[in-house]
Design an enzyme around this catalytic site. Structure first.
Site, PDB file in Angstrom:
ATOM      1  N   HIS A 341       0.812  -1.222   0.000  1.00 15.22           N
ATOM      2  CA  HIS A 341       0.000   0.000   0.000  1.00 15.22           C
ATOM      3  C   HIS A 341       0.845   1.270   0.000  1.00 15.22           C
ATOM      4  O   HIS A 341       0.307   2.375  -0.031  1.00 15.22           O
ATOM      5  CB  HIS A 341      -0.918  -0.025   1.226  1.00 15.22           C
ATOM      6  CG  HIS A 341      -0.147  -0.046   2.491  1.00 15.22           C
ATOM      7  ND1 HIS A 341       0.624  -1.125   2.906  1.00 15.22           N
ATOM      8  CD2 HIS A 341       0.034   0.902   3.429  1.00 15.22           C
ATOM      9  CE1 HIS A 341       1.219  -0.837   4.037  1.00 15.22           C
ATOM     10  NE2 HIS A 341       0.889   0.379   4.378  1.00 15.22           N
ATOM     11  N   ASP A 342       2.182   1.079   0.072  1.00 16.50           N
ATOM     12  CA  ASP A 342       3.092   2.241   0.059  1.00 16.50           C
ATOM     13  C   ASP A 342       3.844   2.375  -1.252  1.00 16.50           C
ATOM     14  O   ASP A 342       4.541   3.384  -1.451  1.00 16.50           O
ATOM     15  CB  ASP A 342       4.157   2.100   1.165  1.00 16.50           C
ATOM     16  CG  ASP A 342       3.592   2.160   2.561  1.00 16.50           C
ATOM     17  OD1 ASP A 342       4.194   1.552   3.463  1.00 16.50           O
ATOM     18  OD2 ASP A 342       2.538   2.809   2.740  1.00 16.50           O
TER      19      ASP A 342
HETATM   20  O1  TEU Z   1       5.580   2.564   6.345  1.00 17.41           O
HETATM   21  C1  TEU Z   1       6.888   2.767   6.852  1.00 17.41           C
HETATM   22  C2  TEU Z   1       7.750   3.363   5.865  1.00 17.41           C
HETATM   23  O2  TEU Z   1       8.909   3.108   5.787  1.00 17.41           O
HETATM   24  C3  TEU Z   1       7.092   4.337   4.994  1.00 17.41           C
HETATM   25  O3  TEU Z   1       7.555   5.604   5.435  1.00 17.41           O
HETATM   26  C4  TEU Z   1       7.468   4.099   3.593  1.00 17.41           C
HETATM   27  O4  TEU Z   1       8.889   4.068   3.486  1.00 17.41           O
HETATM   28  C5  TEU Z   1       6.941   5.256   2.842  1.00 17.41           C
HETATM   29  O5  TEU Z   1       5.553   5.184   2.984  1.00 17.41           O
HETATM   30  C6  TEU Z   1       7.355   5.197   1.416  1.00 17.41           C
HETATM   31  O6  TEU Z   1       7.587   6.522   1.075  1.00 17.41           O
HETATM   32  C7  TEU Z   1       4.685   2.076   7.337  1.00 17.41           C
HETATM   33  C8  TEU Z   1       3.335   1.851   6.688  1.00 17.41           C
HETATM   34  O7  TEU Z   1       3.469   0.841   5.691  1.00 17.41           O
HETATM   35  C9  TEU Z   1       2.888   3.167   6.096  1.00 17.41           C
HETATM   36  O8  TEU Z   1       1.676   3.011   5.368  1.00 17.41           O
HETATM   37  C10 TEU Z   1       2.688   4.141   7.239  1.00 17.41           C
HETATM   38  O9  TEU Z   1       2.373   5.412   6.690  1.00 17.41           O
HETATM   39  C11 TEU Z   1       3.948   4.263   8.114  1.00 17.41           C
HETATM   40  O10 TEU Z   1       4.577   3.023   8.393  1.00 17.41           O
HETATM   41  C12 TEU Z   1       3.578   4.865   9.452  1.00 17.41           C
HETATM   42  O11 TEU Z   1       2.803   3.922  10.161  1.00 17.41           O
END
Ligand code: TEU
Length: 565
Positions: A341-342
């Site tokens: 999802h990221d």
């Molecule tokens: O993501 C952690 C993380 O490393 C993110 O900062 C990721 O690198 C970034 O979204 C890409 O640019 C986790 C979750 O997967 C993310 O959805 C959350 O926003 C984040 O932690 C905070 O809980």
């Protein structure tokens, strides 16, 4: 059920499917996905062949970061349903022989969590020491620029510190200011987390994906980081994989998992983790986790930062995969992913979603799924869902992207269209538009106006058009998943990278007990010469080219099986 012999745990032959609940299936007509909607789609997932659902957070949350900001770990957010709904999901999954892994977000909570509401009220509050509170820099006036305890920036733009007048102190938030970091040095915090985890396992959950779990142990000196173009410091070297990480994870394992009968899948999301750390943590004899999510491969096209997107050199990608396969070969275990999802959609990022959409989506799937480790399929990846042609910042929903746009355009003076182009390439909303079930206006996801727009190409790219079609992306994923379930070499075979310096061909072997699988794929838009082959062709994404020897068509991927002495 009892613990399996180390190295034989169930999750080593499993395939995990990640559901982002907000965008998977809306059942109550509010334009947002929910748990009953997921239950209504379990037969689709069972038919695909996946074994486990990893469910992104459905706990109570103000949704500042779409649920990764939790205000009550032990209740379900009304947006998604109720505790009875999650019990039904668990029961329905188990009835199909499938499992549920919940998302565990315990590096931070929401600022609306009762713990933080109490903690911020004063230094003598019951939860006063549950978060990372620090005084202003000596001699500085709190709340004024420069008084922050150090120069770290937040992942979501701005400072990683927020001033709380009621305490005369700052609190740390590596993510949004509504996501304060918990103080894992406090044993009472750890106890509260373990108790919560135990209650979810008692409810029937089969494991956890642990959000940025290597951030829970930090360098407590909290030193300034190297100043980045944003003007803030890079704290990553000081807040990731700190000195007590393995100690905390060992305590969690002892307090939550060890005393139980069954094996659980635990996957730690670990930005900036090294293969050496992963080998220690996932060692089947002495480790603390089943596997980790590492970020090396998905950082290869980011030049000095996420928003400066460069071209991927396949040789770098092969080197990275080979490094991790080698480091974890003996006693460790890899997770295998392109998407979540990221991340942007892989067929758009490193495939060719125009002239070679089907072939590139299926070739990328092939070279990932045959590696040693547990594969993860992100919702819609099995359909070849693509990035989204966002044409206005108003179409985006993700706090990371919205804050980045404001900083880049308003503070740094970047051209809006340039910033939007980077968001189109790398923004997290690419992964968060509604699951494309049908060609209908709401893509079969909702009958209402969805919380985020549906990708216009859902009229072509959707499950209804692919399920049952042997020539679809969906069918190829289904065959890859079946192969993992049928062939023990896919699970246990030794990995060996081939042609490391070839700029177009991704090839490797898996070998065990006299059987060798050869995976060979042309990850380019051109036909290439390649005479790698084996005794019998087991699977190809382009059957029409199967009989052609000595060369591979653009994005052609083949799997051969051979008997070896
Ligand atoms: O993501 C952690 C993380 O490393 C993110 O900062 C990721 O690198 C970034 O979204 C890409 O640019 C986790 C979750 O997967 C993310 O959805 C959350 O926003 C984040 O932690 C905070 O809980």
């Amino acid at each position: 059920m009892s613990h399996s012999q180390p190295g034989r745990e169930w999750w080593r032959s499993a395939v995990v499917y990640q559901v982002y609940p907000r965008s998977f299936q809306d059942s109550d007509g509010d334009g947002i996905g929910d748990i009953p909607g997921i239950v209504s789609r379990l037969d689709y997932l069972h038919d695909l062949g996946v074994d486990v659902i990893w469910l992104s957070p459905v706990y109570r949350s103000p949704h500042d970061d779409n649920g990764y900001d939790i205000s009550d770990y032990e209740d379900i957010d009304p947006t998604f349903g109720t505790l009875a709904d999650i019990d039904e999901l668990i029961a329905q999954l188990h009835a199909r022989g499938m499992k549920l892994v919940m998302d565990l977000v315990v590096n931070h909570t929401s600022d609306e969590h009762a713990w933080f509401v109490d903690s911020r009220s004063g230094r003598d509050a019951e939860h006063a020491d549950w978060y990372m509170w620090r005084d202003p820099r000596p001699g500085a006036v709190g709340g004024r620029p420069g008084a922050e305890p150090n120069n770290w920036g937040s992942f979501f733009s701005g400072s990683a510190w927020e001033w709380e007048p009621a305490r005369g102190q700052y609190y740390l938030h590596l993510f949004s200011r509504k996501q304060p970091d918990l103080n894992w040095e406090n044993p009472v915090v750890r106890r509260a987390v373990y108790d919560m985890m135990n209650r979810w396992l008692d409810r029937g959950v089969d494991g956890f994906r642990m959000d940025v779990i290597n951030f829970i142990s930090k360098d407590l000196a909290l030193p300034d980081g190297e100043v980045l173009p944003t003007g803030f410091g890079d704290g990553m070297p000081f807040f990731r994989s700190g000195p007590r990480l393995q100690e905390f994870l060992a305590e969690m394992k002892a307090e939550v998992f060890d005393g139980r009968e069954q094996d659980y899948l635990t996957v730690g999301e670990m930005p900036d983790a090294t293969p050496e750390l992963a080998a220690r943590l996932t060692d089947s004899r002495t480790g603390q986790l089943s596997m980790i999510f590492q970020f090396e491969h998905v950082g290869l096209d980011q030049i000095g930062g996420k928003w400066n997107v460069g071209e991927l050199d396949l040789r770098d990608l092969k080197r990275s995969f080979a490094r991790w396969q080698e480091a974890l070969a003996e006693h460790g275990w890899n997770s295998l992913y392109w998407n979540n999802h990221d991340q942007p959609r892989i067929v758009s990022r490193w495939g060719n979603d125009r002239e070679h959409w089907y072939a590139s989506a299926t070739a990328l799937a092939t070279v990932l799924h045959l590696q040693r480790g547990t594969p993860y399929v992100y919702q819609g990846e099995e359909l070849g869902m693509t990035n989204v042609p966002f044409d206005d910042i108003g179409a985006l929903r993700d706090i990371e992207s919205i804050n980045h746009y404001a900083t880049a355009v308003d503070l740094l003076g970047h051209e809006p269209e340039d910033v939007l182009a980077a968001l189109r390439a790398m923004g997290r909303d690419n992964a968060r538009t509604p699951m494309q079930w049908t060609a209908e206006p709401g893509a079969g996801f909702t009958s209402a106006t969805p919380w985020i727009g549906v990708n216009p190409n859902h009229e072509r790219v959707n499950a209804a058009a692919q399920v049952g079609d042997p020539g679809s992306v969906w069918a190829h994923y289904r065959r890859l998943i079946a192969l993992r379930h049928e062939d023990p070499v896919v699970v246990q075979g030794d990995f060996r990278m081939l042609l490391p310096d070839d700029p177009a061909v991704f090839a490797y072997t898996r070998e065990a007990e006299g059987t060798r699988l050869l995976v060979v794929a042309n990850l380019s838009d051109d036909t290439v010469e390649c005479d790698l082959a084996g005794d019998r062709l087991v699977l190809t994404n382009l059957p029409e080219h199967a009989g052609v020897g000595g060369r591979l068509a653009p994005w052609e991927a083949r799997i051969y099986r051979s008997t070896v002495a």
